[in-house]
Enzyme design. Sequence first.
Site, mmCIF file in Angstrom:
data_model
loop_
_atom_site.group_PDB
_atom_site.id
_atom_site.type_symbol
_atom_site.label_atom_id
_atom_site.label_comp_id
_atom_site.label_asym_id
_atom_site.label_seq_id
_atom_site.Cartn_x
_atom_site.Cartn_y
_atom_site.Cartn_z
ATOM 1 N N HIS A 66 -4.338 -9.260 1.315
ATOM 2 C CA HIS A 66 -4.247 -7.960 0.646
ATOM 3 C C HIS A 66 -4.830 -8.105 -0.756
ATOM 4 O O HIS A 66 -4.879 -9.212 -1.309
ATOM 5 C CB HIS A 66 -2.791 -7.507 0.557
ATOM 6 C CG HIS A 66 -2.213 -7.084 1.866
ATOM 7 N ND1 HIS A 66 -1.009 -6.433 1.954
ATOM 8 C CD2 HIS A 66 -2.654 -7.213 3.144
ATOM 9 C CE1 HIS A 66 -0.733 -6.171 3.223
ATOM 10 N NE2 HIS A 66 -1.719 -6.652 3.956
ATOM 11 N N GLU A 68 -3.706 -7.538 -3.673
ATOM 12 C CA GLU A 68 -2.808 -8.172 -4.634
ATOM 13 C C GLU A 68 -2.821 -9.690 -4.484
ATOM 14 O O GLU A 68 -2.883 -10.432 -5.472
ATOM 15 C CB GLU A 68 -1.365 -7.678 -4.444
ATOM 16 C CG GLU A 68 -1.168 -6.197 -4.586
ATOM 17 C CD GLU A 68 -1.221 -5.454 -3.248
ATOM 18 O OE1 GLU A 68 -2.162 -5.682 -2.449
ATOM 19 O OE2 GLU A 68 -0.330 -4.626 -3.008
ATOM 20 N N CYS A 99 3.561 -8.506 -0.538
ATOM 21 C CA CYS A 99 2.972 -8.555 -1.876
ATOM 22 C C CYS A 99 4.034 -8.460 -2.961
ATOM 23 O O CYS A 99 3.949 -9.147 -3.985
ATOM 24 C CB CYS A 99 1.927 -7.455 -2.026
ATOM 25 S SG CYS A 99 0.500 -7.706 -0.938
#
Length: 172
Positions: A66, A68, A99
């Site tokens: 992801h 992040e 995350c």
Amino acid sequence: MTGIPASDSAEVANDEQWMRHALALADRAQREFDEIPVGAVLVGADGALLGEGWNLNIASHDPSAHAEIVAMRQAGKALGNHRLVGSTLYVTLEPCAMCAMALVHARIARVVFAATDPKTGACGSVFDLLGDPRHNHRVQVLGGVLAKDASLRLTNYFRAKRGRPLLTPDDL
């Protein structure tokens, strides 16, 4: 004098500047990789860019890639440390549970996100993992910074995938 105090208005302008950078990364994710348009920027306590990323989970066949996580990995390598103490993460979509917990483990001071995620948001929408008092670290949360811009990108990404007409900012 009325309105926002000067120090607060400077912080708002700074948050919006970094969020615009994250939105540009989200555009890159979609344009170059056909990924869901989510971008993230990690900024140190001194205001320096430590890392940036965009969703790469589809392109890299990695469910943990992801935006992040990509930004935190880059920052960790740059600093030579898995702890990102005092930093702020700017991300165009509210972090998911994976995350959010990575933010806690990295000791990130603050997360600023644009659009809320009504399906998997873990910073107050569906879950509030960052506010859970059982964790040994607290992350400050600010949501809604340039939310309309981020929401439009995300909505139009999925509308295009489904062959539906795209929306304009006036439609939101």
